[in-house]
Scaffold this motif. Structure first.
Motif, PDB file in Angstrom:
ATOM      1  N   VAL A   1      31.030  40.298  43.632  1.00  0.00           N
ATOM      2  CA  VAL A   1      30.130  40.714  42.560  1.00  0.00           C
ATOM      3  C   VAL A   1      30.283  39.697  41.446  1.00  0.00           C
ATOM      4  O   VAL A   1      31.355  39.162  41.206  1.00  0.00           O
ATOM      5  CB  VAL A   1      30.483  42.139  42.068  1.00  0.00           C
ATOM      6  CG1 VAL A   1      31.801  42.179  41.353  1.00  0.00           C
ATOM      7  CG2 VAL A   1      29.391  42.679  41.191  1.00  0.00           C
ATOM      8  N   LEU A   2      29.164  39.376  40.802  1.00  0.00           N
ATOM      9  CA  LEU A   2      29.184  38.372  39.735  1.00  0.00           C
ATOM     10  C   LEU A   2      30.018  38.877  38.584  1.00  0.00           C
ATOM     11  O   LEU A   2      29.596  39.719  37.837  1.00  0.00           O
ATOM     12  CB  LEU A   2      27.764  38.209  39.200  1.00  0.00           C
ATOM     13  CG  LEU A   2      26.922  37.035  39.590  1.00  0.00           C
ATOM     14  CD1 LEU A   2      25.657  37.098  38.772  1.00  0.00           C
ATOM     15  CD2 LEU A   2      27.619  35.755  39.307  1.00  0.00           C
ATOM     16  N   PHE A   3      31.232  38.355  38.408  1.00  0.00           N
ATOM     17  CA  PHE A   3      32.011  38.843  37.282  1.00  0.00           C
ATOM     18  C   PHE A   3      32.761  37.705  36.630  1.00  0.00           C
ATOM     19  O   PHE A   3      33.975  37.748  36.492  1.00  0.00           O
ATOM     20  CB  PHE A   3      32.977  39.947  37.736  1.00  0.00           C
ATOM     21  CG  PHE A   3      33.275  40.910  36.641  1.00  0.00           C
ATOM     22  CD1 PHE A   3      34.524  40.974  36.084  1.00  0.00           C
ATOM     23  CD2 PHE A   3      32.288  41.717  36.139  1.00  0.00           C
ATOM     24  CE1 PHE A   3      34.794  41.840  35.057  1.00  0.00           C
ATOM     25  CE2 PHE A   3      32.540  42.584  35.123  1.00  0.00           C
ATOM     26  CZ  PHE A   3      33.798  42.651  34.588  1.00  0.00           C
ATOM     27  N   GLY A   4      32.064  36.681  36.258  1.00  0.00           N
ATOM     28  CA  GLY A   4      32.707  35.592  35.554  1.00  0.00           C
ATOM     29  C   GLY A   4      32.674  35.862  34.075  1.00  0.00           C
ATOM     30  O   GLY A   4      31.623  36.068  33.495  1.00  0.00           O
ATOM     31  N   LEU A   5      33.832  35.892  33.451  1.00  0.00           N
ATOM     32  CA  LEU A   5      33.882  36.239  32.051  1.00  0.00           C
ATOM     33  C   LEU A   5      34.009  35.013  31.165  1.00  0.00           C
ATOM     34  O   LEU A   5      33.262  34.840  30.248  1.00  0.00           O
ATOM     35  CB  LEU A   5      35.072  37.167  31.796  1.00  0.00           C
ATOM     36  CG  LEU A   5      34.989  38.502  32.507  1.00  0.00           C
ATOM     37  CD1 LEU A   5      36.305  39.206  32.448  1.00  0.00           C
ATOM     38  CD2 LEU A   5      33.925  39.341  31.898  1.00  0.00           C
TER      39      LEU A   5
ATOM     40  N   MET B   1      32.375  28.870  39.565  1.00  0.00           N
ATOM     41  CA  MET B   1      31.080  28.278  39.864  1.00  0.00           C
ATOM     42  C   MET B   1      31.246  26.929  40.526  1.00  0.00           C
ATOM     43  O   MET B   1      30.516  26.572  41.439  1.00  0.00           O
ATOM     44  CB  MET B   1      30.265  28.103  38.578  1.00  0.00           C
ATOM     45  CG  MET B   1      29.777  29.421  38.066  1.00  0.00           C
ATOM     46  SD  MET B   1      28.773  29.448  36.589  1.00  0.00           S
ATOM     47  CE  MET B   1      28.855  27.919  35.807  1.00  0.00           C
TER      48      MET B   1
ATOM     49  N   GLN C   1      31.950  27.419  44.058  1.00  0.00           N
ATOM     50  CA  GLN C   1      30.825  27.802  44.890  1.00  0.00           C
ATOM     51  C   GLN C   1      29.815  26.690  45.067  1.00  0.00           C
ATOM     52  O   GLN C   1      28.953  26.786  45.916  1.00  0.00           O
ATOM     53  CB  GLN C   1      30.115  28.987  44.266  1.00  0.00           C
ATOM     54  CG  GLN C   1      30.915  30.235  44.465  1.00  0.00           C
ATOM     55  CD  GLN C   1      30.061  31.431  44.436  1.00  0.00           C
ATOM     56  OE1 GLN C   1      29.334  31.608  43.491  1.00  0.00           O
ATOM     57  NE2 GLN C   1      30.156  32.243  45.450  1.00  0.00           N
TER      58      GLN C   1
ATOM     59  N   ARG D   1      26.430  38.851  44.510  1.00  0.00           N
ATOM     60  CA  ARG D   1      25.468  39.899  44.236  1.00  0.00           C
ATOM     61  C   ARG D   1      25.635  40.355  42.802  1.00  0.00           C
ATOM     62  O   ARG D   1      26.737  40.583  42.341  1.00  0.00           O
ATOM     63  CB  ARG D   1      25.713  41.093  45.161  1.00  0.00           C
ATOM     64  CG  ARG D   1      25.754  40.770  46.611  1.00  0.00           C
ATOM     65  CD  ARG D   1      24.531  40.075  47.076  1.00  0.00           C
ATOM     66  NE  ARG D   1      23.351  40.893  47.014  1.00  0.00           N
ATOM     67  CZ  ARG D   1      22.162  40.470  47.400  1.00  0.00           C
ATOM     68  NH1 ARG D   1      22.017  39.258  47.849  1.00  0.00           N
ATOM     69  NH2 ARG D   1      21.135  41.269  47.327  1.00  0.00           N
ATOM     70  N   ALA D   2      24.527  40.544  42.132  1.00  0.00           N
ATOM     71  CA  ALA D   2      24.642  41.006  40.758  1.00  0.00           C
ATOM     72  C   ALA D   2      24.967  42.474  40.701  1.00  0.00           C
ATOM     73  O   ALA D   2      25.624  42.933  39.777  1.00  0.00           O
ATOM     74  CB  ALA D   2      23.319  40.750  40.036  1.00  0.00           C
TER      75      ALA D   2
ATOM     76  N   VAL E   1      34.162  48.756  30.709  1.00  0.00           N
ATOM     77  CA  VAL E   1      33.033  48.267  31.508  1.00  0.00           C
ATOM     78  C   VAL E   1      33.521  47.804  32.868  1.00  0.00           C
ATOM     79  O   VAL E   1      32.904  48.078  33.911  1.00  0.00           O
ATOM     80  CB  VAL E   1      32.331  47.116  30.765  1.00  0.00           C
ATOM     81  CG1 VAL E   1      31.189  46.569  31.562  1.00  0.00           C
ATOM     82  CG2 VAL E   1      31.845  47.586  29.421  1.00  0.00           C
TER      83      VAL E   1
ATOM     84  N   ARG F   1      36.164  48.856  34.472  1.00  0.00           N
ATOM     85  CA  ARG F   1      36.533  50.014  35.291  1.00  0.00           C
ATOM     86  C   ARG F   1      35.289  50.701  35.834  1.00  0.00           C
ATOM     87  O   ARG F   1      35.234  51.120  36.987  1.00  0.00           O
ATOM     88  CB  ARG F   1      37.351  50.990  34.436  1.00  0.00           C
ATOM     89  CG  ARG F   1      37.816  52.192  35.160  1.00  0.00           C
ATOM     90  CD  ARG F   1      38.941  51.869  36.082  1.00  0.00           C
ATOM     91  NE  ARG F   1      38.895  52.722  37.248  1.00  0.00           N
ATOM     92  CZ  ARG F   1      39.812  52.727  38.205  1.00  0.00           C
ATOM     93  NH1 ARG F   1      40.835  51.908  38.115  1.00  0.00           N
ATOM     94  NH2 ARG F   1      39.701  53.520  39.221  1.00  0.00           N
ATOM     95  N   HIS F   2      34.263  50.788  35.019  1.00  0.00           N
ATOM     96  CA  HIS F   2      32.994  51.390  35.415  1.00  0.00           C
ATOM     97  C   HIS F   2      32.392  50.649  36.601  1.00  0.00           C
ATOM     98  O   HIS F   2      31.936  51.244  37.575  1.00  0.00           O
ATOM     99  CB  HIS F   2      32.062  51.298  34.215  1.00  0.00           C
ATOM    100  CG  HIS F   2      30.991  52.327  34.187  1.00  0.00           C
ATOM    101  ND1 HIS F   2      31.229  53.669  34.152  1.00  0.00           N
ATOM    102  CD2 HIS F   2      29.655  52.193  34.182  1.00  0.00           C
ATOM    103  CE1 HIS F   2      30.085  54.315  34.125  1.00  0.00           C
ATOM    104  NE2 HIS F   2      29.115  53.451  34.136  1.00  0.00           N
ATOM    105  N   LEU F   3      32.419  49.302  36.525  1.00  0.00           N
ATOM    106  CA  LEU F   3      31.863  48.505  37.617  1.00  0.00           C
ATOM    107  C   LEU F   3      32.703  48.656  38.874  1.00  0.00           C
ATOM    108  O   LEU F   3      32.167  48.743  39.977  1.00  0.00           O
ATOM    109  CB  LEU F   3      31.829  47.031  37.222  1.00  0.00           C
ATOM    110  CG  LEU F   3      30.723  46.644  36.273  1.00  0.00           C
ATOM    111  CD1 LEU F   3      30.961  45.239  35.792  1.00  0.00           C
ATOM    112  CD2 LEU F   3      29.396  46.705  36.966  1.00  0.00           C
ATOM    113  N   TYR F   4      34.026  48.708  38.703  1.00  0.00           N
ATOM    114  CA  TYR F   4      34.884  48.858  39.868  1.00  0.00           C
ATOM    115  C   TYR F   4      34.607  50.187  40.557  1.00  0.00           C
ATOM    116  O   TYR F   4      34.559  50.277  41.780  1.00  0.00           O
ATOM    117  CB  TYR F   4      36.348  48.767  39.441  1.00  0.00           C
ATOM    118  CG  TYR F   4      37.322  48.962  40.570  1.00  0.00           C
ATOM    119  CD1 TYR F   4      38.019  50.148  40.723  1.00  0.00           C
ATOM    120  CD2 TYR F   4      37.548  47.959  41.505  1.00  0.00           C
ATOM    121  CE1 TYR F   4      38.898  50.335  41.751  1.00  0.00           C
ATOM    122  CE2 TYR F   4      38.423  48.137  42.540  1.00  0.00           C
ATOM    123  CZ  TYR F   4      39.099  49.337  42.667  1.00  0.00           C
ATOM    124  OH  TYR F   4      39.967  49.511  43.697  1.00  0.00           O
TER     125      TYR F   4
END
Lengths: 160, 409, 170
Positions: free
Chosen positions: A32-36, A44, A47, A62-63, A84, A86-89
């Motif tokens: 999942v796209l999670f680059g902070l 990047m 990839q 995947r977004a 946020v 934790r919510h995504l996880y």
């Protein structure tokens, strides 16, 4: 999902099943796209064409978390971002794995202060820690291959 | 860890139009994790159908507390944290911090170090613009350009690794000069790089410049004119795309920039397309500067001799008592610039990057404030997106070139 | 450097009671808090300082009173000069008039100073926290706010910190 309840421990059939499922899971793990922060740039770069990640099956990011099974936390997680994360996880379906990329995600890094969560394992359970500030793309690839080996060794009784 | 606290509409009522309170328009959360927001930026869009009426940016998801953390470290140790603010431009952040320390302490910088600083700063500018072109094109769904620009960026990162051992966060620029001299292979590699890059920039501009889809998505979108830019304190490519030829490298030349001959590209329209063209031109001008600097590279030391601030080389320590004492004092306590406050400004790829440094005569900085361009430039988001479609918002964020590490610090 | 700033400051010195200092070729004007908006307006309209580039604050606790100094930097693009303005504020309930009517980009700068220092700007249209979470208590960049670091886990204290560290279970 109910296969281990029906098949149970049937020896050869279940070990081959484990190998097949492990093979399938590792060869097309979608992050999942999670680059902070800064580690996102090295992710990047990993990839892109020089250090190609799609040869390991991670063709695209995947977004949406509902369509992915790997979360590479790349960068520092601040106090505002932690819920946020934790919510995504929680939105990712099982089976899911987490790679903490970089020093800030593993242990807080050089930022030992009020604003940064000291290690992303205070928020989500982490499988692999990749050290570096930022880790080289080869370092991230080594982390991903280690995760693949870990996944291939997962047993039937551990599912569900 | 707190749960996500929901912000209710009455709290934001002073920012929204009255139609939102009655439910006529929709509030859409373009959340911190989104494929096209260049980092963790949260936008609250008030939509009437597909048209944006209002846009409220919410930053702070990458707040690192760098300014407070730097107050508890000595000057040299605090510099390590500065790399990580605007992470696409690490040498620029180091450079502005070192300029502030040198201004405060009245340190001299030898000429070879000045020229090398210019070369590295311009290489970082090229790398940052390459990332910008790649990711902006990715947002507008021209995905293959990203792979090409990353390939060129790898060449620049190889050069940084040659000098300092690290690809990105080098901390190579130190107060008084550079950490150490560049190796012999650097010059060869730089020559190869300079031979290859102009052709590639022309290729990238052709890739997008005449594509009718790209032109449709960028011409006339997110327009701001010169007056409004100055009111909002905007600097950098956005100001230059609105027609004002203002560049800190020409206005307050630092590190010897007045010796080089380069132009400031400006375009009149002030929309997304012109910002793209300004940045492509800036890469060409940067290549021109690097070429001139490389031809005029003098020999000599790369760090100042002032032993109160710069540690002596290891060879001297065995023979000279003063060198040993200076080494001991600098590495245990740290150097102490005189009391006072300075303001040093440079031109980062995003705009004006400045440091306000205040010292109280001790070994730790008393207050470091980074005036970062992304923080200021992001304020015009509501202004730029009014009346556009949701799909244009993505292009506009890309054209402002926000890096959230810069905005949140 | 030459005295380019003299024509500007001589006029204002009597009217607004400002104090001028020069350090490392930078000019700093110390302005009393009630005159700051007028001084900035005069500089913008009369002397062409049309860009506000920086608005920040410094905390001098406990060494000095008044405790806070708010620092503004204004830039004149035609003449290429920068002026620095300083306002000193007391520590109990520090409050200043906002510059948002004069320079619209002061909005976010003032929000940041409110968030990190607790200095209120009256008249600002949007006084909310900007970089810290909405429900954060305290103002982090004040000198009496702790850095908030956690003890580093070496091998000699590994076990005791391991017990206290909050790991996420699932």
């Amino acid at each position: 999902m109910g296969i281990e309840q029906k098949a149970g421990d049937m020896g050869i059939i279940t070990t081959t099943l484990e190998q097949v499922v492990g093979f399938a899971r590792t060869n097309s793990m979608w992050p999942v796209l999670f680059g902070l922060a800064c580690c996102a740039l090295e992710m990047m770069a990993a990839q892109a064409a020089n250090y190609d990640l799609s040869r390991f099956g991670m063709e695209l990011n995947r977004a949406s978390p509902r369509q992915s099974d790997l979360m590479i936390v790349a960068g520092r997680v601040s106090q505002k971002m932690a819920p946020v994360l934790r919510h995504l996880y929680d939105q990712m379906p099982d089976p899911k794995w987490v790679i903490a990329m970089g020093d800030c995600a593993s242990c807080g890094g050089i930022f030992n202060n009020y604003a940064i969560v000291q290690g992303v394992d205070e928020v989500v359970p982490v499988d692999i820690y990749v050290a570096g500030c930022p880790p080289r793309p080869e370092g991230l690839i080594h982390g991903i291959i280690t995760l693949h080996e870990k996944v291939k060794q997962e047993k039937l009784t551990r599912w569900s | 860890m707190s749960d996500i606290r929901e912000v209710t509409i009455p709290e934001l009522a002073h920012l929204l139009s009255p139609r939102a309170l009655s439910g006529e328009t929709m509030l859409l959360n373009m959340g911190p994790q989104h494929p096209s927001t260049h980092g963790v930026l949260r936008l609250l869009l008030e939509l009437d159908g597909e048209i944006v009426i209002n846009c409220i940016p919410d930053i702070g998801f990458l707040h690192t507390g760098v300014e407070k953390n730097m107050e508890s470290k000595t000057y040299e140790k605090a510099e390590v944290m500065t790399d990580r603010l605007d992470y696409t431009n690490p040498i620029g952040n180091n450079l502005v911090y070192c300029m502030a320390v040198e201004k405060l302490a009245e340190l001299d910088v030898p000429p070879r170090a000045q020229v090398l600083r210019v070369i590295l700063a311009e290489l970082t500018r090229i790398a940052s613009h390459l990332i910008w072109v790649g990711t902006s094109a990715l947002d507008l769904a021209a995905m293959s350009l990203f792979l090409y620009t990353m390939r060129d960026r790898e060449m620049i990162l190889d050069m940084f690794e040659m000098c300092s051992g690290q690809r990105m966060m080098t901390t190579y620029v130190r107060p008084g000069g550079l950490w150490r001299d560049v190796p012999r292979e650097f010059e060869e590699y730089l020559k190869q790089f300079l031979a290859v890059i102009p052709g590639r920039i022309d290729e990238y501009e052709d890739f997008l410049g005449k594509n009718p889809l790209f032109l449709d998505r960028t011409k006339g979108i997110g327009v701001i004119n010169a007056e409004e830019c100055m009111e909002w304190g905007i600097s950098g490519p956005i100001l230059r795309a609105a027609g004002v030829a203002y560049d800190i490298r020409k206005a307050y030349p630092y590190s010897g920039y007045d010796q080089y001959d380069f132009d400031i590209p400006t375009f009149p329209a002030g929309d997304v397309h012109d910002r793209f063209k300004v940045r492509m031109e800036e890469i060409r001008q940067s290549v021109r500067i690097v070429r001139q600097a490389f031809h005029h590279l003098p020999f000599g030391p790369v760090r100042s001799n002032n032993r109160k601030y710069v540690p002596p080389p290891r060879s001297e320590i065995g023979t000279s008592m003063e060198a040993l004492i200076h080494h001991f004092k600098i590495w245990t306590e740290g150097f102490s610039p005189p009391k006072g406050s300075v303001y040093a400004s440079t031109e980062s790829p995003r705009g004006e990057l400045s440091v306000y440094l205040e010292s109280d005569g001790g070994p730790k900085p008393y207050r470091v404030k980074y005036r970062t361009p992304s923080f200021v430039n992001l304020q015009i988001m509501p202004f730029l997106t009014k009346g556009h479609f949701v799909a244009d918002v993505v292009g506009i964020i890309g054209s402002i070139d926000v890096v959230l590490g810069d905005a949140d610090r | 450097m030459d005295d380019w700033y003299k024509p500007i400051t001589d006029v204002m010195q009597d009217v607004y009671k400002i104090h001028v200092e020069v350090f490392r070729d930078e000019v700093t004007l110390t302005v009393p808090a009630e005159n700051i908006v007028e001084v900035v307006k005069t500089l913008k309209l009369v002397n062409d300082y049309r860009m506000l580039v920086n608005l920040t604050a410094v905390d001098y606790w406990p060494q000095e009173t008044p405790r806070f100094h708010v620092v503004y930097h204004l830039r004149n693009i035609q003449q290429n000069t920068i002026l620095c303005l300083r306002v000193s504020l007391d520590g109990n309930a520090p409050i200043l008039p906002t510059l948002e009517r004069v320079f619209p980009n002061a909005n976010w700068f003032e929000r940041e100073v409110w968030d990190l220092f607790g200095i209120l700007f009256e008249g600002n249209s949007d006084m909310r926290r900007i970089v810290m979470p909405h429900d954060w208590v305290g103002h982090p960049l004040r000198k009496d706010y702790p850095l908030g670091y956690e003890e580093v886990q070496f091998s000699f204290n590994f076990d005791e910190i391991e017990l206290k560290k909050p790991y996420a279970k699932e």
